[in-house]
Design a protein around this motif. Structure first.
Motif, PDB file in Angstrom:
ATOM      1  N   ASN A  72       0.844  -1.194   0.000  1.00 57.83           N
ATOM      2  CA  ASN A  72       0.000   0.000   0.000  1.00 57.83           C
ATOM      3  C   ASN A  72       0.876   1.241   0.000  1.00 57.83           C
ATOM      4  N   ALA A  73       0.502   2.223  -0.783  1.00 55.84           N
ATOM      5  CA  ALA A  73       1.170   3.521  -0.784  1.00 55.84           C
ATOM      6  C   ALA A  73       0.095   4.596  -0.885  1.00 55.84           C
ATOM      7  N   SER A  74       0.177   5.609  -0.040  1.00 55.50           N
ATOM      8  CA  SER A  74      -0.832   6.670  -0.073  1.00 55.50           C
ATOM      9  C   SER A  74      -0.190   8.013   0.235  1.00 55.50           C
ATOM     10  N   ILE A  75      -0.790   9.052  -0.320  1.00 59.89           N
ATOM     11  CA  ILE A  75      -0.388  10.427  -0.026  1.00 59.89           C
ATOM     12  C   ILE A  75      -1.634  11.210   0.361  1.00 59.89           C
ATOM     13  N   GLY A  76      -1.430  12.255   1.106  1.00 57.14           N
ATOM     14  CA  GLY A  76      -2.548  13.093   1.507  1.00 57.14           C
ATOM     15  C   GLY A  76      -2.048  14.426   2.014  1.00 57.14           C
ATOM     16  N   TYR A  77      -3.002  15.262   2.374  1.00 53.42           N
ATOM     17  CA  TYR A  77      -2.651  16.565   2.951  1.00 53.42           C
ATOM     18  C   TYR A  77      -3.421  16.724   4.245  1.00 53.42           C
ATOM     19  N   ARG A  78      -2.676  16.917   5.318  1.00 56.45           N
ATOM     20  CA  ARG A  78      -3.250  16.990   6.656  1.00 56.45           C
ATOM     21  C   ARG A  78      -3.684  18.414   6.982  1.00 56.45           C
ATOM     22  N   PHE A  79      -4.931  18.524   7.473  1.00 54.28           N
ATOM     23  CA  PHE A  79      -5.493  19.807   7.893  1.00 54.28           C
ATOM     24  C   PHE A  79      -5.822  19.756   9.381  1.00 54.28           C
ATOM     25  N   LYS A  80      -5.605  20.868  10.049  1.00 60.99           N
ATOM     26  CA  LYS A  80      -6.003  20.971  11.444  1.00 60.99           C
ATOM     27  C   LYS A  80      -7.443  21.465  11.509  1.00 60.99           C
ATOM     28  N   ILE A  81      -8.282  20.753  12.256  1.00 64.44           N
ATOM     29  CA  ILE A  81      -9.670  21.169  12.460  1.00 64.44           C
ATOM     30  C   ILE A  81      -9.681  22.201  13.587  1.00 64.44           C
ATOM     31  N   PRO A  82     -10.311  23.353  13.392  1.00 60.41           N
ATOM     32  CA  PRO A  82     -10.302  24.394  14.433  1.00 60.41           C
ATOM     33  C   PRO A  82     -10.803  23.870  15.780  1.00 60.41           C
ATOM     34  N   ASP A  83     -10.130  24.281  16.861  1.00 57.19           N
ATOM     35  CA  ASP A  83     -10.488  23.830  18.200  1.00 57.19           C
ATOM     36  C   ASP A  83     -11.918  24.193  18.564  1.00 57.19           C
ATOM     37  N   ILE A  84     -12.449  25.250  17.961  1.00 60.57           N
ATOM     38  CA  ILE A  84     -13.792  25.699  18.306  1.00 60.57           C
ATOM     39  C   ILE A  84     -14.854  24.660  17.920  1.00 60.57           C
ATOM     40  N   ILE A  85     -14.518  23.778  16.951  1.00 59.54           N
ATOM     41  CA  ILE A  85     -15.468  22.747  16.517  1.00 59.54           C
ATOM     42  C   ILE A  85     -15.403  21.530  17.433  1.00 59.54           C
ATOM     43  N   THR A  86     -14.201  21.041  17.722  1.00 59.68           N
ATOM     44  CA  THR A  86     -14.051  19.799  18.478  1.00 59.68           C
ATOM     45  C   THR A  86     -13.709  20.015  19.950  1.00 59.68           C
ATOM     46  N   HIS A  87     -13.236  21.215  20.299  1.00 61.71           N
ATOM     47  CA  HIS A  87     -12.762  21.524  21.652  1.00 61.71           C
ATOM     48  C   HIS A  87     -11.564  20.667  22.054  1.00 61.71           C
ATOM     49  N   LYS A  88     -11.010  19.946  21.107  1.00 66.82           N
ATOM     50  CA  LYS A  88      -9.782  19.178  21.279  1.00 66.82           C
ATOM     51  C   LYS A  88      -8.963  19.340  20.000  1.00 66.82           C
ATOM     52  N   LYS A  89      -7.680  19.036  20.073  1.00 62.82           N
ATOM     53  CA  LYS A  89      -6.878  19.058  18.856  1.00 62.82           C
ATOM     54  C   LYS A  89      -7.306  17.904  17.960  1.00 62.82           C
ATOM     55  N   ALA A  90      -7.574  18.214  16.694  1.00 64.73           N
ATOM     56  CA  ALA A  90      -8.011  17.193  15.744  1.00 64.73           C
ATOM     57  C   ALA A  90      -7.417  17.488  14.380  1.00 64.73           C
ATOM     58  N   LEU A  91      -7.094  16.417  13.647  1.00 65.26           N
ATOM     59  CA  LEU A  91      -6.521  16.520  12.312  1.00 65.26           C
ATOM     60  C   LEU A  91      -7.305  15.634  11.362  1.00 65.26           C
ATOM     61  N   ILE A  92      -7.523  16.125  10.142  1.00 67.30           N
ATOM     62  CA  ILE A  92      -8.167  15.310   9.109  1.00 67.30           C
ATOM     63  C   ILE A  92      -7.274  15.311   7.864  1.00 67.30           C
ATOM     64  N   THR A  93      -7.147  14.145   7.236  1.00 68.12           N
ATOM     65  CA  THR A  93      -6.268  13.995   6.086  1.00 68.12           C
ATOM     66  C   THR A  93      -6.992  13.287   4.953  1.00 68.12           C
ATOM     67  N   PRO A  94      -7.385  13.988   3.891  1.00 64.77           N
ATOM     68  CA  PRO A  94      -7.874  13.289   2.682  1.00 64.77           C
ATOM     69  C   PRO A  94      -6.729  12.484   2.076  1.00 64.77           C
ATOM     70  N   LEU A  95      -7.032  11.259   1.601  1.00 66.23           N
ATOM     71  CA  LEU A  95      -5.996  10.336   1.149  1.00 66.23           C
ATOM     72  C   LEU A  95      -6.272   9.831  -0.261  1.00 66.23           C
ATOM     73  N   PHE A  96      -5.203   9.616  -1.008  1.00 68.55           N
ATOM     74  CA  PHE A  96      -5.258   8.949  -2.312  1.00 68.55           C
ATOM     75  C   PHE A  96      -4.150   7.912  -2.318  1.00 68.55           C
ATOM     76  N   GLY A  97      -4.473   6.672  -2.745  1.00 66.53           N
ATOM     77  CA  GLY A  97      -3.455   5.644  -2.665  1.00 66.53           C
ATOM     78  C   GLY A  97      -3.567   4.565  -3.728  1.00 66.53           C
ATOM     79  N   TYR A  98      -2.573   3.677  -3.695  1.00 60.83           N
ATOM     80  CA  TYR A  98      -2.490   2.516  -4.577  1.00 60.83           C
ATOM     81  C   TYR A  98      -2.325   1.276  -3.713  1.00 60.83           C
ATOM     82  N   GLN A  99      -2.989   0.185  -4.103  1.00 61.58           N
ATOM     83  CA  GLN A  99      -2.920  -1.043  -3.322  1.00 61.58           C
ATOM     84  C   GLN A  99      -2.763  -2.246  -4.244  1.00 61.58           C
ATOM     85  N   GLN A 100      -1.952  -3.216  -3.803  1.00 63.61           N
ATOM     86  CA  GLN A 100      -1.779  -4.462  -4.543  1.00 63.61           C
ATOM     87  C   GLN A 100      -1.717  -5.626  -3.557  1.00 63.61           C
TER      88      GLN A 100
END
Length: 195
Positions: free
Chosen positions: A64-92
């Protein structure tokens, strides 16, 4: 099937925001297995006329190989530190099996040595996202969802069939889609996990 495998993983995603990359997989050796082969005269598995059992050995692997870009979700939404990463990858994924020492139930005969080989290969792309949420300073949870689009190729060599060609007796080709998900917890022993 009983097997032993070697797993590997490489990750680059140390930053709170930015590009991420992951490579992982495994290679396994199947050292003990059993296979049952049924043959039918009719549709929908009716008219069973042959059943045999054989021993199996082989290998299995995944890459498996994947790349993505990590975004920080504003604290005002989750009240905790949170990160979301959309991913695109290849699998065999590959399963390579050899059957030997076959025993036919109906005729009560046994054939020693190699009797058949089958190699199955799934390749395709994955689309998904990874969510990382800090629960405490040392504990974080993650949730990953992937959508898979894959092609399938199977190749067989039925050694006991003189009416089939060798080494390629027949092929199976197909394609498909599916979802997979993972959930888990991280515990950071000595420093802040998301920093």
């Amino acid at each position: 099937l009983n097997s032993i495998s070697l797993d590997f993983a490489l990750q680059h995603n140390r930053q709170e925001q930015g590009l991420t990359a992951t490579i992982n997989g495994y290679y396994g050796i199947i050292f003990q297995g059993k296979n049952r082969d049924d043959d039918f005269l009719g549709n929908d598995r009716t008219g069973l006329f042959s059943r045999s059992f054989s021993e199996s050995e082989g290998t299995t692997s995944e890459f498996n190989a994947s790349i993505g870009y990590r975004f920080k979700i504003p604290d005002i939404i989750t009240h905790k530190k949170a990160l979301i990463t959309p991913l695109f990858g290849y699998q065999q994924d590959i399963l390579d099996i050899e059957d030997f020492n076959v025993r036919d139930v109906f005729s009560a005969t046994t054939t020693s040595g190699a009797v058949g080989k089958y190699k199955a290969k799934w390749t395709g792309i994955t689309l998904g996202f990874d969510l990382l949420l800090e629960i405490t300073q040392k504990v974080s949870s993650y949730f990953t969802v992937n959508y898979h689009i894959f092609d399938f190729l199977g190749e067989a060599d039925w050694l006991l069939r003189s009416d089939f060609q060798h080494p390629l007796s027949f092929q199976h080709e197909s394609d498909g889609t599916g979802f997979s998900s993972q959930f888990g917890l991280f515990y950071q022993h000595n420093s802040h996990f998301i920093s």
